[in-house]
Design an enzyme around this catalytic site. Structure first.
Site, PDB file in Angstrom:
ATOM      1  N   GLU A 239       0.880  -1.178   0.000  1.00  0.00           N
ATOM      2  CA  GLU A 239       0.000   0.000   0.000  1.00  0.00           C
ATOM      3  C   GLU A 239       0.907   1.214   0.000  1.00  0.00           C
ATOM      4  OE1 GLU A 239      -1.517   3.262   1.092  1.00  0.00           O
ATOM      5  OE2 GLU A 239      -1.917   2.323   3.039  1.00  0.00           O
ATOM      6  N   CYS A 273      -2.291   8.937   3.100  1.00  0.00           N
ATOM      7  CA  CYS A 273      -2.114   8.384   1.757  1.00  0.00           C
ATOM      8  C   CYS A 273      -3.385   8.511   0.929  1.00  0.00           C
ATOM      9  CB  CYS A 273      -1.668   6.926   1.839  1.00  0.00           C
ATOM     10  SG  CYS A 273      -2.724   5.876   2.847  1.00  0.00           S
TER      11      CYS A 273
END
Length: 495
Positions: A239, A273
């Site tokens: 990720e 993020c």
């Protein structure tokens, strides 16, 4: 930035004050190897407990985390600088994900019968998902509880042992999570932490006893982790970063859209993020939206509503992006170059920024946002999809059908409609991206399966006379009967 000392330890620092929060071991490859070896033994014991006994222990761990919520949030606040409220929120979200993983592991991963089809009429077929063994988790500093627990909780629920390497900026949080786990599972080292710098993470990713690595961090670091994993063909779920866009339709609730954009861009100092970094607004409502946005952004205060930039070097990236945007003709309607005043960055809202600028194409990871007027939703979608990242996105629209179409067309792993980052709080939804945002998924059923291996079993219940196809004793008549059956089942064309 934490630094190693001569005693083979390193310090974690409060980014707002520079005060030492804690001192932690600098684990070398030998120490990492010892942790993985003991985790391998623990993994066999943990897998042998079965779903129900693991569930009871994980639910007890959930209770322990809840009872220590203030202690955890305080440490997160000290090591990252984020407000206590934000630290509490991410810990609560982690607790809800742990609860879901523990309660749903059997349903998702347990044995189930599957159809065999006509050709396999005499067979019984089952599918189940078995533990991998030892899972290595390499976590980030921006959400040091919520993000790594998205891998840790699901890996544990799937029956694996975990060796966790937290960021060198937040080692104390990782150590505390593992310490609290021993209150629920004292018998074996099912969940361990190794602390250190990049070398420690590389040793974990490259150890042959690790059966899968879950990494969260920058795209550049993910490539290095992937290279370390390649030596042993260790699979990786990654990720990575994002450059998420928010699209505002002409019939959107502009106040709600502006509020979501500001929270998505500025909360946690923009160090998210899946935070909002770009906004595309249909021209009919652009002026009204920008007025709503600037009013809200002007009211946000660094050091009060959000904390400092946790990683000092990131302020240079933020400054470079703002300077580049302004040099290429962009306008700062809130803040500007002077907003970067380490360790804090004040809110920055930029307009008319060219699409080829670093502020639009690269991850900024700071409390900044670019806003652009577009003629149509199609143009907004085209520009949203024009970057190399594909993590999350947001749509604000009064038309549900149109919003759903846009959400599906966004080249991202996740999209929120009329809300911001809401998908992260739904335990049953998978979390992850495409492109330079990574691959694989945590959370939800996909997250549980990510940390297990599918096991297919077929069992012959009875023999079918004249259909002994997998034997050298088969006859031409056997094959003729097979061809007739296949022709009957599959030979008719559909108009």
């Amino acid at each position: 930035m934490s630094t190693a000392t001569e005693q083979r330890t390193f310090d974690s620092l409060n980014p707002a004050s520079g005060v030492v929060v804690g001192t932690h071991p600098l684990h070398d490859a030998e120490a990492v190897g010892a942790a993985v070896e003991s985790a391998g033994e623990a993994a066999r014991w943990w897998a042998g407990l079965g779903f129900e006994r693991r569930k009871r222990r994980l639910l007890d761990y959930k209770a322990v985390l809840t009872q220590n919520l203030t202690r955890i949030a305080t440490l997160v606040h000290e090591e990252t600088g984020k407000p206590i409220g934000d630290a509490t929120l991410e810990t609560v979200l982690a607790i809800t994900h742990l609860d879901w993983a523990a309660r749903n592991a059997r349903k998702v991963l347990g044995p189930r019968r599957v159809s065999t089809g006509m050709i396999g009429l005499n067979l019984a077929a089952t599918l189940e998902y078995l533990p991998l063994g030892v899972v290595g988790v390499i976590g980030p500093w921006n959400y040091p509880v919520f993000t790594p627990m998205g891998s840790i909780a699901y890996a544990l629920a799937a029956g694996n042992a975990v060796v966790f390497k937290p960021s060198e900026l937040t080692p104390g949080v990782g150590a505390l999570l593992a310490e609290l786990f021993t209150q629920s599972v004292p018998e074996r080292k099912v969940f361990q932490v190794v602390t250190g710098l990049g070398e420690t993470g590389a040793a974990l990713a490259g150890h042959p006893g690790v059966r899968k690595v879950a990494f969260t961090g920058s795209t550049a670091t993910a490539k290095r982790v992937m290279a370390a994993c390649a030596a042993n063909l260790t699979p990786l779920v990654a990720e990575c970063g994002g450059k998420d866009a928010l699209i505002v339709d002409a019939d959107a609730d502009l106040g709600a859209a502006a509020d979501a954009a500001i929270w998505g861009a500025m909360s946690n100092s923009g160090q998210t993020c899946v935070g909002v970094e770009r906004v595309y607004v249909v021209e009919r409502v652009y002026d009204d939206f920008l007025r709503e946005l600037t009013e809200r952004a002007t009211a946000v205060r660094s050091g009060e509503d959000y904390g400092p930039i946790t990683m000092p070097a990131q302020t240079d990236v933020i400054r470079r992006h703002v300077d580049d945007a302004l040099a290429k003709g962009g306008k700062a309607v809130v803040g500007g170059a002077e907003s970067v005043r380490p360790p804090y960055v004040d809110p920055v809202v930029l307009t008319d920024v060219p699409e080829d600028s670093s502020a639009v194409r690269e991850e900024t990871f700071g409390p900044t946002i670019t806003v652009r007027k577009v003629a149509t939703l199609e143009e907004a979608l085209e520009k949203s999809n024009a970057v190399s990242y594909g993590l999350g996105g947001t749509i604000f629209s009064g038309n549900t059908r149109r919003a759903m179409e846009l959400a599906r067309a966004m080249l991202t792993g996740m999209t929120a409609i009329n809300s911001v980052i809401s998908f992260a709080g739904v335990p049953s939804l998978p979390f992850g991206g495409v492109g330079e945002s990574g691959f694989g998924r945590i959370h939800g059923a996909d997250g549980l399966r990510e940390f297990a291996r599918p096991k297919a079993i077929s069992r012959q219940r009875f023999a079918i006379p004249g259909m002994n196809l997998t034997s050298f004793s088969r006859t031409p008549a056997d094959m003729e009967r097979l061809v007739k059956l296949v022709t009957f089942l599959h030979g008719r064309r559909k108009s």
